[in-house]
Design a protein around this motif. Structure first.
Motif, PDB file in Angstrom:
ATOM      1  N   MET A 197      29.493  -7.657  91.487  1.00 55.96           N
ATOM      2  CA  MET A 197      28.976  -7.765  90.115  1.00 55.96           C
ATOM      3  C   MET A 197      28.403  -9.144  89.839  1.00 55.96           C
ATOM      4  O   MET A 197      27.991  -9.433  88.707  1.00 55.96           O
ATOM      5  CB  MET A 197      30.101  -7.457  89.124  1.00 55.96           C
ATOM      6  CG  MET A 197      30.586  -6.011  89.181  1.00 55.96           C
ATOM      7  SD  MET A 197      32.113  -5.758  88.236  1.00 55.96           S
ATOM      8  CE  MET A 197      31.537  -6.035  86.559  1.00 55.96           C
ATOM      9  N   GLU A 198      28.398 -10.010  90.854  1.00 54.86           N
ATOM     10  CA  GLU A 198      27.901 -11.391  90.734  1.00 54.86           C
ATOM     11  C   GLU A 198      28.677 -12.159  89.674  1.00 54.86           C
ATOM     12  O   GLU A 198      28.134 -13.038  89.004  1.00 54.86           O
ATOM     13  CB  GLU A 198      26.395 -11.394  90.445  1.00 54.86           C
ATOM     14  CG  GLU A 198      25.585 -10.729  91.553  1.00 54.86           C
ATOM     15  CD  GLU A 198      24.109 -10.621  91.232  1.00 54.86           C
ATOM     16  OE1 GLU A 198      23.658 -11.273  90.259  1.00 54.86           O
ATOM     17  OE2 GLU A 198      23.403  -9.884  91.942  1.00 54.86           O
ATOM     18  N   ASP A 199      29.933 -11.781  89.489  1.00 62.02           N
ATOM     19  CA  ASP A 199      30.837 -12.424  88.523  1.00 62.02           C
ATOM     20  C   ASP A 199      30.282 -12.344  87.097  1.00 62.02           C
ATOM     21  O   ASP A 199      30.458 -13.260  86.291  1.00 62.02           O
ATOM     22  CB  ASP A 199      31.106 -13.888  88.912  1.00 62.02           C
ATOM     23  CG  ASP A 199      32.453 -14.387  88.382  1.00 62.02           C
ATOM     24  OD1 ASP A 199      33.366 -13.547  88.220  1.00 62.02           O
ATOM     25  OD2 ASP A 199      32.586 -15.597  88.132  1.00 62.02           O
ATOM     26  N   GLU A 200      29.641 -11.207  86.797  1.00 59.05           N
ATOM     27  CA  GLU A 200      29.109 -10.957  85.457  1.00 59.05           C
ATOM     28  C   GLU A 200      29.610  -9.616  84.963  1.00 59.05           C
ATOM     29  O   GLU A 200      29.428  -8.595  85.635  1.00 59.05           O
ATOM     30  CB  GLU A 200      27.577 -10.962  85.471  1.00 59.05           C
ATOM     31  CG  GLU A 200      26.965 -12.293  85.840  1.00 59.05           C
ATOM     32  CD  GLU A 200      25.446 -12.231  85.885  1.00 59.05           C
ATOM     33  OE1 GLU A 200      24.886 -11.190  85.453  1.00 59.05           O
ATOM     34  OE2 GLU A 200      24.825 -13.198  86.350  1.00 59.05           O
ATOM     35  N   GLY A 201      30.253  -9.579  83.796  1.00 60.13           N
ATOM     36  CA  GLY A 201      30.799  -8.349  83.262  1.00 60.13           C
ATOM     37  C   GLY A 201      32.301  -8.477  83.087  1.00 60.13           C
ATOM     38  O   GLY A 201      32.809  -9.557  82.769  1.00 60.13           O
ATOM     39  N   LEU A 202      33.031  -7.390  83.316  1.00 64.43           N
ATOM     40  CA  LEU A 202      34.475  -7.404  83.152  1.00 64.43           C
ATOM     41  C   LEU A 202      35.119  -6.479  84.181  1.00 64.43           C
ATOM     42  O   LEU A 202      34.731  -5.319  84.308  1.00 64.43           O
ATOM     43  CB  LEU A 202      34.860  -6.929  81.742  1.00 64.43           C
ATOM     44  CG  LEU A 202      36.354  -6.763  81.447  1.00 64.43           C
ATOM     45  CD1 LEU A 202      37.074  -8.105  81.533  1.00 64.43           C
ATOM     46  CD2 LEU A 202      36.566  -6.114  80.081  1.00 64.43           C
ATOM     47  N   VAL A 203      36.109  -7.010  84.895  1.00 60.72           N
ATOM     48  CA  VAL A 203      36.927  -6.210  85.803  1.00 60.72           C
ATOM     49  C   VAL A 203      38.357  -6.243  85.283  1.00 60.72           C
ATOM     50  O   VAL A 203      38.957  -7.313  85.154  1.00 60.72           O
ATOM     51  CB  VAL A 203      36.892  -6.745  87.258  1.00 60.72           C
ATOM     52  CG1 VAL A 203      37.829  -5.919  88.149  1.00 60.72           C
ATOM     53  CG2 VAL A 203      35.475  -6.707  87.810  1.00 60.72           C
ATOM     54  N   ILE A 204      38.897  -5.081  84.952  1.00 63.33           N
ATOM     55  CA  ILE A 204      40.275  -4.978  84.472  1.00 63.33           C
ATOM     56  C   ILE A 204      41.142  -4.562  85.660  1.00 63.33           C
ATOM     57  O   ILE A 204      41.009  -3.446  86.173  1.00 63.33           O
ATOM     58  CB  ILE A 204      40.396  -3.956  83.329  1.00 63.33           C
ATOM     59  CG1 ILE A 204      39.473  -4.351  82.169  1.00 63.33           C
ATOM     60  CG2 ILE A 204      41.844  -3.858  82.846  1.00 63.33           C
ATOM     61  CD1 ILE A 204      39.384  -3.304  81.073  1.00 63.33           C
ATOM     62  N   ALA A 205      41.999  -5.467  86.098  1.00 69.66           N
ATOM     63  CA  ALA A 205      42.884  -5.213  87.233  1.00 69.66           C
ATOM     64  C   ALA A 205      44.234  -4.743  86.704  1.00 69.66           C
ATOM     65  O   ALA A 205      44.928  -5.484  86.006  1.00 69.66           O
ATOM     66  CB  ALA A 205      43.050  -6.485  88.071  1.00 69.66           C
ATOM     67  N   VAL A 206      44.598  -3.517  87.030  1.00 67.57           N
ATOM     68  CA  VAL A 206      45.845  -2.923  86.546  1.00 67.57           C
ATOM     69  C   VAL A 206      46.805  -2.748  87.711  1.00 67.57           C
ATOM     70  O   VAL A 206      46.420  -2.257  88.775  1.00 67.57           O
ATOM     71  CB  VAL A 206      45.580  -1.549  85.880  1.00 67.57           C
ATOM     72  CG1 VAL A 206      46.890  -0.950  85.353  1.00 67.57           C
ATOM     73  CG2 VAL A 206      44.548  -1.680  84.775  1.00 67.57           C
ATOM     74  N   ASP A 207      48.045  -3.141  87.505  1.00 63.61           N
ATOM     75  CA  ASP A 207      49.064  -2.869  88.517  1.00 63.61           C
ATOM     76  C   ASP A 207      50.425  -2.777  87.832  1.00 63.61           C
ATOM     77  O   ASP A 207      50.694  -3.503  86.866  1.00 63.61           O
ATOM     78  CB  ASP A 207      49.099  -3.946  89.609  1.00 63.61           C
ATOM     79  CG  ASP A 207      49.686  -3.413  90.906  1.00 63.61           C
ATOM     80  OD1 ASP A 207      48.902  -3.060  91.805  1.00 63.61           O
ATOM     81  OD2 ASP A 207      50.925  -3.330  91.016  1.00 63.61           O
ATOM     82  N   ILE A 208      51.267  -1.928  88.359  1.00 63.51           N
ATOM     83  CA  ILE A 208      52.573  -1.710  87.754  1.00 63.51           C
ATOM     84  C   ILE A 208      53.535  -2.852  88.042  1.00 63.51           C
ATOM     85  O   ILE A 208      54.492  -3.065  87.313  1.00 63.51           O
ATOM     86  CB  ILE A 208      53.165  -0.362  88.235  1.00 63.51           C
ATOM     87  CG1 ILE A 208      54.336   0.061  87.346  1.00 63.51           C
ATOM     88  CG2 ILE A 208      53.568  -0.436  89.710  1.00 63.51           C
ATOM     89  CD1 ILE A 208      54.802   1.483  87.600  1.00 63.51           C
ATOM     90  N   ARG A 209      53.233  -3.622  89.105  1.00 64.38           N
ATOM     91  CA  ARG A 209      54.116  -4.722  89.490  1.00 64.38           C
ATOM     92  C   ARG A 209      53.470  -6.069  89.182  1.00 64.38           C
ATOM     93  O   ARG A 209      52.373  -6.365  89.652  1.00 64.38           O
ATOM     94  CB  ARG A 209      54.470  -4.631  90.976  1.00 64.38           C
ATOM     95  CG  ARG A 209      55.493  -3.555  91.277  1.00 64.38           C
ATOM     96  CD  ARG A 209      55.923  -3.588  92.722  1.00 64.38           C
ATOM     97  NE  ARG A 209      54.947  -2.946  93.581  1.00 64.38           N
ATOM     98  CZ  ARG A 209      55.055  -2.854  94.898  1.00 64.38           C
ATOM     99  NH1 ARG A 209      56.086  -3.393  95.496  1.00 64.38           N
ATOM    100  NH2 ARG A 209      54.142  -2.245  95.608  1.00 64.38           N
ATOM    101  N   ARG A 210      54.181  -6.867  88.418  1.00 71.28           N
ATOM    102  CA  ARG A 210      53.664  -8.178  88.017  1.00 71.28           C
ATOM    103  C   ARG A 210      53.414  -9.081  89.223  1.00 71.28           C
ATOM    104  O   ARG A 210      52.442  -9.838  89.250  1.00 71.28           O
ATOM    105  CB  ARG A 210      54.646  -8.853  87.045  1.00 71.28           C
ATOM    106  CG  ARG A 210      54.125 -10.132  86.413  1.00 71.28           C
ATOM    107  CD  ARG A 210      55.123 -10.684  85.410  1.00 71.28           C
ATOM    108  NE  ARG A 210      55.366  -9.739  84.322  1.00 71.28           N
ATOM    109  CZ  ARG A 210      54.611  -9.651  83.246  1.00 71.28           C
ATOM    110  NH1 ARG A 210      53.555 -10.450  83.108  1.00 71.28           N
ATOM    111  NH2 ARG A 210      54.901  -8.781  82.290  1.00 71.28           N
ATOM    112  N   SER A 211      54.280  -9.004  90.239  1.00 73.82           N
ATOM    113  CA  SER A 211      54.132  -9.864  91.421  1.00 73.82           C
ATOM    114  C   SER A 211      52.842  -9.554  92.171  1.00 73.82           C
ATOM    115  O   SER A 211      52.160 -10.467  92.660  1.00 73.82           O
ATOM    116  CB  SER A 211      55.339  -9.688  92.353  1.00 73.82           C
ATOM    117  OG  SER A 211      55.467  -8.340  92.766  1.00 73.82           O
TER     118      SER A 211
END
Length: 446
Positions: free
Chosen positions: A278-292
């Motif tokens: 994305m050339e570091d333009e926009g938004l990526v939402i990273a979801v994970d159940i584990r905080r670590s």
């Protein structure tokens, strides 16, 4: 007198933790080596012994059973694994003389084994080394499943299902590939460098590399020291990621300015690749159940110089996002496509667990489907080769969600990696990559 940890002791303790505490092999060994004074050479030996014993456990136990009066499983865990370490060195490490392997095993038995076990260890390993030519494995012609399972050290249930699917010869090749040592693959961060520039920089640090065959950003490298010690790693010029995994992001086809969700983002290889594409333009939402795991994603993003990734700790089955342009569901799976990297997975998994995982995978896919905008893209991927976790999950999803259709992945990756149905597949014994699967799904509308 201070106890001095040896490479064999480190391997023994790692094997003990894997077997008794159900620890993951890589994490167990990492924790042991982190607090040790072992030099790089001894660390490499500890790693070789640990993963070699795990990888070849079934063949080793079969051999040991021919020289024990009782069953291998009846021995206490330390004695059992001391014998496995000794046997592995005798049969798989030509550079270590048999007498040295046996002598070190006897020393270990006196330190860690049960009372009187040193004579057992000495007798069994000596007999094994002297009479190795007497060992006969199950006949490949009349007992193909038992032969492959024993000789190539895979669970019988797994070999049985592969033989039914692929046939005897191909299953043998697959098991051989699973027992090979895979190359270390990295992905060049094209926002900071090119693959060619990265290769030159690595060469300056005495790291040889070869370009990937299927991804224009991939390199296979040979490194003997800690990866984190490389300047290129610290400066964020690359990320560790197998080519099969890199290609999944190409199937997603992220574009600058979009909103994209990675629903199961840890450890972050695909997440960071998406942001780079994305050339570091926009938004990526990273979801994970584990905080670590999410912390690991965000730490890598910072190292790579990526600013558009936002982390959310949540269960992907219940996560809802506003209309996303694209969502990647890189679902938790059995990992049976990456056994060459994760040797211990073959002994952890079961057919029952595959069924349980398939239910979770479908739930994640259905959850993600509601958050994709009309006309948007949903990509489902795994690192397993089992149909119940792959195409059968997608087929069931399409039955339940008539507003989605399967799009042929051949428009985004090499056609040789796409089957007749349009699914992306890789297999270790065919492409030399980790086993992987992906399906590109398009939501109706504009």
């Amino acid at each position: 007198m201070k106890y001095v940890l040896t490479s064999r002791d480190a391997a023994l303790e790692a094997l003990y933790r894997v077997e008794v505490r159900s620890s993951y092999a890589d994490l167990a060994l990492e924790g042991i080596l982190k607090g040790s004074d072992l030099d790089p050479r001894d660390r490499r030996l500890a790693t070789e012994l640990t993963f070699g014993c795990i990888r070849w456990r079934k063949r080793i136990d079969y051999i040991l059973s021919k020289f024990l009066k009782g069953e291998v499983a009846r021995l206490d865990p330390y004695t059992r694994n001391i014998l496995r370490l000794g046997a592995y060195q005798v049969f798989f490490l030509d550079r270590i003389p048999d007498y040295a392997a046996i002598s070190e095993a006897v020393k270990q038995s006196k330190k860690f084994g049960s009372k009187g076990c040193s004579s057992l260890v000495n007798g069994v390993l000596r007999s094994m080394a002297e009479r190795s030519s007497d060992i006969v494995f199950p006949d490949g012609k009349h007992q193909p499943v038992e032969h492959i399972s024993t000789f190539y050290s895979h669970p019988r249930w797994l070999v049985d299902r592969w033989v039914k699917r692929y046939g005897v010869e191909e299953t043998q090749r697959l098991c051989e590939a699973n027992n090979s040592i895979p190359p270390l693959s990295i992905r060049a961060n094209l926002l900071k460098t090119t693959r060619e520039e990265l290769s030159e920089k690595l060469q300056q640090e005495n790291v040889s590399s070869q370009p990937g065959r299927l991804s224009s950003s991939s390199l296979s490298i040979v490194i003997r020291d800690d990866l984190a010690s490389l300047e290129g790693y610290r400066k964020g010029l690359f990320q560790v990621q197998d080519e099969s995994s890199v290609l999944v992001s190409d199937i997603l086809e992220p574009r600058p300015g979009e909103t994209i969700v990675d629903l199961c983002s840890g450890p972050g290889g695909k997440t960071t690749h998406i942001a780079e594409l994305m050339e570091d333009e926009g938004l990526v939402i990273a979801v994970d159940i584990r905080r670590s795991r999410l912390k690991f994603v965000l730490d890598n993003a910072g190292r790579l110089g990526l600013n558009i990734i936002v982390g959310v700790v949540a269960d992907g089955q219940f996560f809802g996002a506003r209309s996303a342009d694209r969502i990647l569901v890189d679902a938790p799976c059995s990992g049976l496509g990456v056994l060459r990297r994760r040797a211990d997975l073959r002994w952890r998994m079961s057919e029952k667990e595959i069924v349980n995982l398939s239910r979770l995978q479908l739930a994640l896919l259905l959850s993600a489907a509601d958050s994709v905008r009309a006309g948007g893209i949903l990509v489902y991927s795994t690192c397993t080769i089992e149909p119940e976790e792959n195409e059968l999950v997608v087929s069931r999803f399409l039955e339940l969600r008539g507003d989605y259709r399967l799009e042929d992945a051949g428009g985004f990756v090499a056609s040789s990696l796409v089957d007749e149905e349009g699914y992306y597949r890789t297999l270790p014994h065919k492409q030399g990559l980790d086993g992987a699967f992906a399906a590109r799904l398009v939501k109706a509308g504009k």
